[in-house]
Structure formats: structure tokens, C-alpha cells
Design a protein around this motif. Sequence first.
Motif, PDB file in Angstrom:
ATOM      1  N   LEU A  45       7.241 -25.018 -15.007  1.00 50.67           N
ATOM      2  CA  LEU A  45       5.460 -25.921 -14.700  1.00 50.67           C
ATOM      3  C   LEU A  45       5.089 -25.481 -16.060  1.00 50.67           C
ATOM      4  O   LEU A  45       5.152 -24.475 -17.273  1.00 50.67           O
ATOM      5  CB  LEU A  45       5.203 -24.911 -14.225  1.00 50.67           C
ATOM      6  N   VAL A  46       3.976 -25.990 -16.328  1.00 53.77           N
ATOM      7  CA  VAL A  46       3.026 -26.417 -17.090  1.00 53.77           C
ATOM      8  C   VAL A  46       1.796 -26.068 -16.814  1.00 53.77           C
ATOM      9  O   VAL A  46       1.551 -26.745 -15.551  1.00 53.77           O
ATOM     10  CB  VAL A  46       3.140 -26.962 -18.641  1.00 53.77           C
ATOM     11  N   ASN A  47       0.689 -25.154 -17.332  1.00 53.01           N
ATOM     12  CA  ASN A  47      -0.626 -24.876 -17.243  1.00 53.01           C
ATOM     13  C   ASN A  47      -0.755 -24.457 -15.483  1.00 53.01           C
ATOM     14  O   ASN A  47      -1.575 -25.104 -15.249  1.00 53.01           O
ATOM     15  CB  ASN A  47      -1.109 -26.318 -17.407  1.00 53.01           C
ATOM     16  N   ILE A  48      -0.223 -23.341 -15.623  1.00 53.28           N
ATOM     17  CA  ILE A  48      -0.770 -22.753 -14.432  1.00 53.28           C
ATOM     18  C   ILE A  48      -1.851 -20.943 -14.441  1.00 53.28           C
ATOM     19  O   ILE A  48      -1.217 -21.019 -15.595  1.00 53.28           O
ATOM     20  CB  ILE A  48       0.685 -22.507 -13.401  1.00 53.28           C
ATOM     21  N   ALA A  49      -2.139 -20.745 -13.416  1.00 54.21           N
ATOM     22  CA  ALA A  49      -3.004 -19.931 -13.423  1.00 54.21           C
ATOM     23  C   ALA A  49      -3.432 -19.347 -11.863  1.00 54.21           C
ATOM     24  O   ALA A  49      -3.054 -19.883 -11.111  1.00 54.21           O
ATOM     25  CB  ALA A  49      -4.106 -19.884 -13.706  1.00 54.21           C
ATOM     26  N   ILE A  50      -3.413 -17.660 -11.952  1.00 57.35           N
ATOM     27  CA  ILE A  50      -3.794 -17.404 -10.529  1.00 57.35           C
ATOM     28  C   ILE A  50      -5.042 -16.031 -11.242  1.00 57.35           C
ATOM     29  O   ILE A  50      -4.582 -14.982 -11.651  1.00 57.35           O
ATOM     30  CB  ILE A  50      -2.297 -15.798 -10.339  1.00 57.35           C
ATOM     31  N   THR A  51      -5.998 -16.706 -11.109  1.00 55.37           N
ATOM     32  CA  THR A  51      -7.147 -15.692 -11.423  1.00 55.37           C
ATOM     33  C   THR A  51      -7.858 -15.387 -10.161  1.00 55.37           C
ATOM     34  O   THR A  51      -7.873 -16.074  -8.438  1.00 55.37           O
ATOM     35  CB  THR A  51      -7.940 -16.616 -12.193  1.00 55.37           C
ATOM     36  N   GLY A  52      -8.931 -14.740 -10.999  1.00 54.80           N
ATOM     37  CA  GLY A  52     -10.631 -14.122  -9.295  1.00 54.80           C
ATOM     38  C   GLY A  52      -9.954 -12.788  -9.313  1.00 54.80           C
ATOM     39  O   GLY A  52      -9.698 -12.073 -10.491  1.00 54.80           O
ATOM     40  N   SER A  53     -10.495 -12.062  -8.829  1.00 56.09           N
ATOM     41  CA  SER A  53     -10.719 -10.815  -8.679  1.00 56.09           C
ATOM     42  C   SER A  53     -10.801 -10.544  -7.108  1.00 56.09           C
ATOM     43  O   SER A  53     -10.933  -9.210  -6.530  1.00 56.09           O
ATOM     44  CB  SER A  53     -12.233 -10.142  -8.838  1.00 56.09           C
ATOM     45  N   GLY A  54     -10.007 -11.140  -6.477  1.00 58.09           N
ATOM     46  CA  GLY A  54      -9.211 -10.923  -5.262  1.00 58.09           C
ATOM     47  C   GLY A  54      -8.013  -9.837  -4.898  1.00 58.09           C
ATOM     48  O   GLY A  54      -7.560  -9.576  -5.786  1.00 58.09           O
ATOM     49  N   ILE A  55      -7.560  -9.854  -4.206  1.00 54.76           N
ATOM     50  CA  ILE A  55      -5.981  -9.354  -3.051  1.00 54.76           C
ATOM     51  C   ILE A  55      -4.967 -10.078  -3.073  1.00 54.76           C
ATOM     52  O   ILE A  55      -5.107 -10.727  -2.120  1.00 54.76           O
ATOM     53  CB  ILE A  55      -6.225  -7.875  -2.952  1.00 54.76           C
ATOM     54  N   ILE A  56      -3.926  -9.263  -3.965  1.00 57.00           N
ATOM     55  CA  ILE A  56      -2.762 -10.363  -2.952  1.00 57.00           C
ATOM     56  C   ILE A  56      -1.268  -9.560  -3.559  1.00 57.00           C
ATOM     57  O   ILE A  56      -1.070  -8.564  -4.108  1.00 57.00           O
ATOM     58  CB  ILE A  56      -2.216 -11.173  -4.201  1.00 57.00           C
ATOM     59  N   ASP A  57      -1.063  -9.109  -1.601  1.00 60.76           N
ATOM     60  CA  ASP A  57      -0.514  -7.981  -1.637  1.00 60.76           C
ATOM     61  C   ASP A  57       1.022  -8.255  -0.703  1.00 60.76           C
ATOM     62  O   ASP A  57       0.940  -9.510   0.281  1.00 60.76           O
ATOM     63  CB  ASP A  57      -1.304  -7.095  -0.228  1.00 60.76           C
ATOM     64  N   GLY A  58       2.196  -8.252  -1.304  1.00 61.87           N
ATOM     65  CA  GLY A  58       3.362  -8.560  -1.040  1.00 61.87           C
ATOM     66  C   GLY A  58       4.120  -7.122   0.198  1.00 61.87           C
ATOM     67  O   GLY A  58       4.880  -8.385   0.752  1.00 61.87           O
ATOM     68  N   ASN A  59       3.149  -6.730   1.254  1.00 59.18           N
ATOM     69  CA  ASN A  59       3.925  -6.294   2.271  1.00 59.18           C
ATOM     70  C   ASN A  59       4.899  -5.215   2.512  1.00 59.18           C
ATOM     71  O   ASN A  59       5.577  -5.429   2.735  1.00 59.18           O
ATOM     72  CB  ASN A  59       4.423  -7.361   3.116  1.00 59.18           C
ATOM     73  N   GLY A  60       5.218  -5.230   0.687  1.00 56.83           N
ATOM     74  CA  GLY A  60       6.612  -4.231   0.547  1.00 56.83           C
ATOM     75  C   GLY A  60       6.790  -3.477   0.975  1.00 56.83           C
ATOM     76  O   GLY A  60       8.574  -3.086   1.243  1.00 56.83           O
ATOM     77  N   GLY A  61       6.002  -2.291   2.256  1.00 57.88           N
ATOM     78  CA  GLY A  61       6.539  -1.291   2.935  1.00 57.88           C
ATOM     79  C   GLY A  61       7.306  -1.544   3.817  1.00 57.88           C
ATOM     80  O   GLY A  61       8.307  -0.945   3.917  1.00 57.88           O
ATOM     81  N   VAL A  62       7.479  -3.047   4.395  1.00 56.84           N
ATOM     82  CA  VAL A  62       8.537  -3.653   5.648  1.00 56.84           C
ATOM     83  C   VAL A  62       9.916  -3.710   5.019  1.00 56.84           C
ATOM     84  O   VAL A  62      10.376  -3.854   5.525  1.00 56.84           O
ATOM     85  CB  VAL A  62       8.019  -4.763   6.230  1.00 56.84           C
ATOM     86  N   TRP A  63       9.840  -3.792   3.006  1.00 62.46           N
ATOM     87  CA  TRP A  63      11.346  -4.058   2.564  1.00 62.46           C
ATOM     88  C   TRP A  63      11.456  -2.907   2.519  1.00 62.46           C
ATOM     89  O   TRP A  63      12.743  -2.800   1.926  1.00 62.46           O
ATOM     90  CB  TRP A  63      10.926  -5.151   1.758  1.00 62.46           C
ATOM     91  N   HIS A  64      10.912  -1.494   2.023  1.00 64.58           N
ATOM     92  CA  HIS A  64      11.113  -0.182   1.371  1.00 64.58           C
ATOM     93  C   HIS A  64      12.451   0.326   1.876  1.00 64.58           C
ATOM     94  O   HIS A  64      12.252   0.205   2.795  1.00 64.58           O
ATOM     95  CB  HIS A  64      10.271   0.078   0.489  1.00 64.58           C
ATOM     96  N   LEU A  65      13.244   0.471   1.166  1.00 61.94           N
ATOM     97  CA  LEU A  65      14.509   1.597   1.570  1.00 61.94           C
ATOM     98  C   LEU A  65      13.164   2.976   1.493  1.00 61.94           C
ATOM     99  O   LEU A  65      12.941   3.253   0.590  1.00 61.94           O
ATOM    100  CB  LEU A  65      15.715   1.912   1.231  1.00 61.94           C
ATOM    101  N   GLY A  66      13.330   3.997   2.490  1.00 61.78           N
ATOM    102  CA  GLY A  66      12.539   5.074   2.492  1.00 61.78           C
ATOM    103  C   GLY A  66      14.196   6.051   1.975  1.00 61.78           C
ATOM    104  O   GLY A  66      14.558   6.784   2.777  1.00 61.78           O
ATOM    105  N   TYR A  67      13.540   6.921   0.793  1.00 59.82           N
ATOM    106  CA  TYR A  67      13.819   7.897   0.265  1.00 59.82           C
ATOM    107  C   TYR A  67      13.492   9.150   0.837  1.00 59.82           C
ATOM    108  O   TYR A  67      12.499   9.222   0.032  1.00 59.82           O
ATOM    109  CB  TYR A  67      15.070   7.880  -1.519  1.00 59.82           C
TER     110      TYR A  67
END
Length: 552
Positions: free
Chosen positions: A143-165
Motif C-alpha cells: 500500500l501507499v499513503n496510509i495512516a492510523i490517527t486520532g486519540s482513541g484506543i485500539i484493543d487487540g484482546n490479546g488476553g484471550v490468545w496469551h498462554l499463561g505462565y
Amino acid sequence: MSLLRCFSTLLLGAGLLSQANAQSTKAKEYSWKNLPVAKLPVFKKDTVNIRSFGAVNDGFTLNTASINNAIAACSKKGGGVVLIPQGLWLTGPIVMQNNVNLHVSRPAVLQFTADFNQYPLVEGNYEGVKSARNQSPISGANLVNIAITGSGIIDGNGGVWHLGYRDRYTESQWKKKTAAGGIMRDDGKVWYPTEKSKKGAETKNNGILTEGKTLKDFEDVKDFLRPNMVVFTSCKKILLEGVTFQNSPAWCLHPLMCEDLTLRNVFVKNPETAPNGDGLDLESCKNVLVEGSTFDVGDDGICIKSGRDEEGRKRGMPTENVVIRNNVVYHAHGGVVVGSEMSGGARNIFVYDCSFIGSDIGLRFKTVRGRGGVVEKIYAKNISMRNIVGEAILFDMYYFVKAPVGVNADAVPPVTEATPQFRDFYFSDIVCNGASKGIFVRGIPEMHVKNVNLENMTLQVDKGIEIIEASNIKLKNINIISKLNNPVVYVQNSKDVVFNGVQLPKDAKQLFKISGGNTTGIQILGAKDVDQQKDLSFTDGAIPAAVSKFSK
């Protein structure tokens, strides 16, 4: 040549200063304010609201199609802004398109779903090699000329993927983690979200797409192949600005083979318990500016990579021409890191005006035999560190393997394309208040760490300086305030190491310990508080003649 002059000369050589700046300052040194800036994307003012495409902000409705349709429509009309307005927006994977600025408003949360079925297996790249992965929450290629801007939150919900040690959690955290269901390893020390995740963890070299393997071959371990949250591949003119990126399933921000990337005023946030929870991994990227950002993550904070082993060497794309300035790194395995997947090389990296607070290591450079690649022309200036768990400054060519005790000449492998190289480092004006060790340099017998210049530092640490298998190391005006002083400085099998005006604790039991029969050319200059007879010891084949020059 001064550090400043080196910085300016290299900027010109890399072609990063504009022609106008070069002409206006032709007869004088450049100031640190004349900085390279990657080419920024430019967008039409047209704005598309995802509501217009049927998106619903109830935190329950899956908005994957609505958001992707809005992005595609915006790009088709020549680009502009796709607005994520106020609300909690649940979605599956989002694919960016040319000329689109995805703008997350301040009261908006873009929440990625916990439903693994929404993330199909795709051909990706992980830890430097071609791999099967679940589709990234946000991605884009060519791609050319792309952006993610603002001041909000993007949450990947990583806790459901993570192994727990178990050893990474408090008692209450562990109870909460295991109460979510999942499967425990027999010894009770590791928790897995699903059977597929457990099987993947127990399978060696899982996910690697070797010849003859297809994506279908990995369906039985799919849940283990956690995606990096934001992946841009072979893209140009990228801007990430203002947004909070948090809770990534694996690495958070992963630009791969990209050019002209600006990352400004973002907050990257992962829990300390997140495995592989890196903040930013710049892999084989060119012309990059990272500024004004904050990292508090589960693995390396700001990391430079360029592929792993033979695959990385074949790609042959170093990460180069990178400026990292005015950033803060809190918890991380390293503040600014190069490696260990650096087989394509790294060069022209400038780090300054940064603070590392509570990271495991400050400036961290790691590799191992088999990687190959050259890491060179790395500059750091005006760095503040506090409460560093391990080393303030670390160069280690035995990453994740055990270094041998002593050197057997017959066991030293020959230099090949798989031999990594660290050379040409210039660090100055660094203060560290609290670390287990100030400076650690460890090369390998067949390829020393070379040409390291350290100047103007005050390091309050438990242990002082350790230099092993290194050549042409210069330390000037280094003040070591250490607690465990036996010895303060240890040098083993190294050549041409110069200590000039280094201040060491006066009450130390032992200041210098010189070790190894291959150690030569040690110079200790301006040593007004050092007694050559009392404060220097020689062991394991080192002889007094290894110190070629000593002066008060």
C-alpha cells in the motif's frame, strides 16, 4: 571525530537531510535539530463515517464488514478519512487500503473480537521467517499513503490468545486467568486457552511454512499461532499518530519491509504477562521516525529487526536510516533493542533524548552464531535510565545460548556468512540510576564486538563494566558508582581497550581484573586514583604486558 559530527555526516551520507538544509549549513556542523523526517502521507479531506455503512457501537454487534466496506469505498474514491466515532466498536480483522486514514476519535474504542474463528490462517512472517499465522487485527500489503490517527484506543484482546505462565502472575491474577476456562499443563505451571493452543505449544518449530507445507496443515494448532496486531508489509508513506494500541495477541506494531514510516505520540501498552508482547518491531524498514511515544509492554519496547538466519540474509534488506527521539519506555525487556533477528543487517540508527524507566535492559544489542548480518553505525545520545533490572548497556553475541568457559582454539568456528557482526557504535551523555550492571560487552572469539565508543556517562549500578571478546573499545569520562566492587572492571580476551578518565569507586577491593592470554593493548589513562600494582590483577593467562599504557 565528535559524536555530533559523526551523526551529521552520516545523515548526509544516508540522504536524509533535505537539499535546502544541506546547502544552508554547508560550512558548519549540523545541530541535533536538523533531523531526518520520513515522507508523510497526504489525504483528501473527504470523511466517511463507519455508521454510514451500518456499523453499530453497542460492543456486541460484529462490525467487520461495515468497517472494511467503508475503507474500501473511501479508497476507491481516491482516499480520505474513515472515522471511528464515539462508541465501543466490536470487529474482526481490518484490512487497510491505499490513501486511507483510519481515524479513531478520542471517545472511541476499536475492540477486536475474542472469537478465534474470525481470524483465518494466512501466510505471514513471524520472528523473521515465513510462517502461518492467524490474520492480524489490522493489516495491509503493498500500500501507499496510509495512516492510523486520532486519540482513541485500539484493543487487540490479546488476553484471550496469551498462554499463561504461572511465575508471571500474582495469586489473584492467576486465579482470574485460570477461571476463564482453558487447559492446564500437567505440572500446573502453564495455562492454555484451548486444546489447539496447547498442542501448538508442544510442537517444535510450529507455524513455519517450509516447502510442501500448506495453511491447512496448521489447522490443528491454529489457536497457538497468535497474530501480530498491526502488520504493514511492503508499504510506503505510513503515519501512526496519537492512538493507544493495547493488548496485542503477540507483537503490537510490526512494519515489515516498509519505507517512509512516521510513528508519533502513540501509546503502546501490553501487560507484563504478555508473551512476545513487543511494542514496536521495525523489520527491514527504511527511513523511519519514532518520536514522542510511550511504551509499556511485555517484551522489547522499540526493536530493530531484519529477518532471521538464512531467510533474512537472502532477503538482504537492512533496517536503516531510523531516528528514535523523545520517547519513554517503561516496562520492557529492552528500551531500544537491535536483534536478535537481524540477519539482514541494521545501520544508521539514531537514538536520543529518550528515557527508560524500569525496563529489564536499557540499550540492548543481541545476536547469536548463525544469524549473520551486520549491525553498524548506531548512535545514542542524551539517554536517561532509572531502575533498570539488568544491564544499562548490553552487547551480547550469545543470546539464548550458554557461553563457553574458556576458549578452545580448535572449537572456534570459521567466519562465514552466518557469522554476525556488531561494529561502530557511538554512545554519549547517558545517566543511569540503578541497574544490576553498567556496561556488558560480549563478542565471540571469531568475531569480536568492534569499535564501540562510550563517552560522558554516570552509572549508579551494582556491578561496573565487563568486556569479553571485544576490540577497539573506547571509554572516556565514565563515572561508575557501584556496590559490588570485586572487580569493578573485568576484561577478558579483548584487544585495544582504552579507559580514559574513567572514575571508579575509591573503596573497591579490586578495580581492574584482566583475564585471558589473548588480551592485549589495554590502556588506562588519567587513572589518578588507580595504583598500578595494587588495583590491577591478571588471571587465566593474562600478563602485565597486556596493559600497554598506564598514566596518572
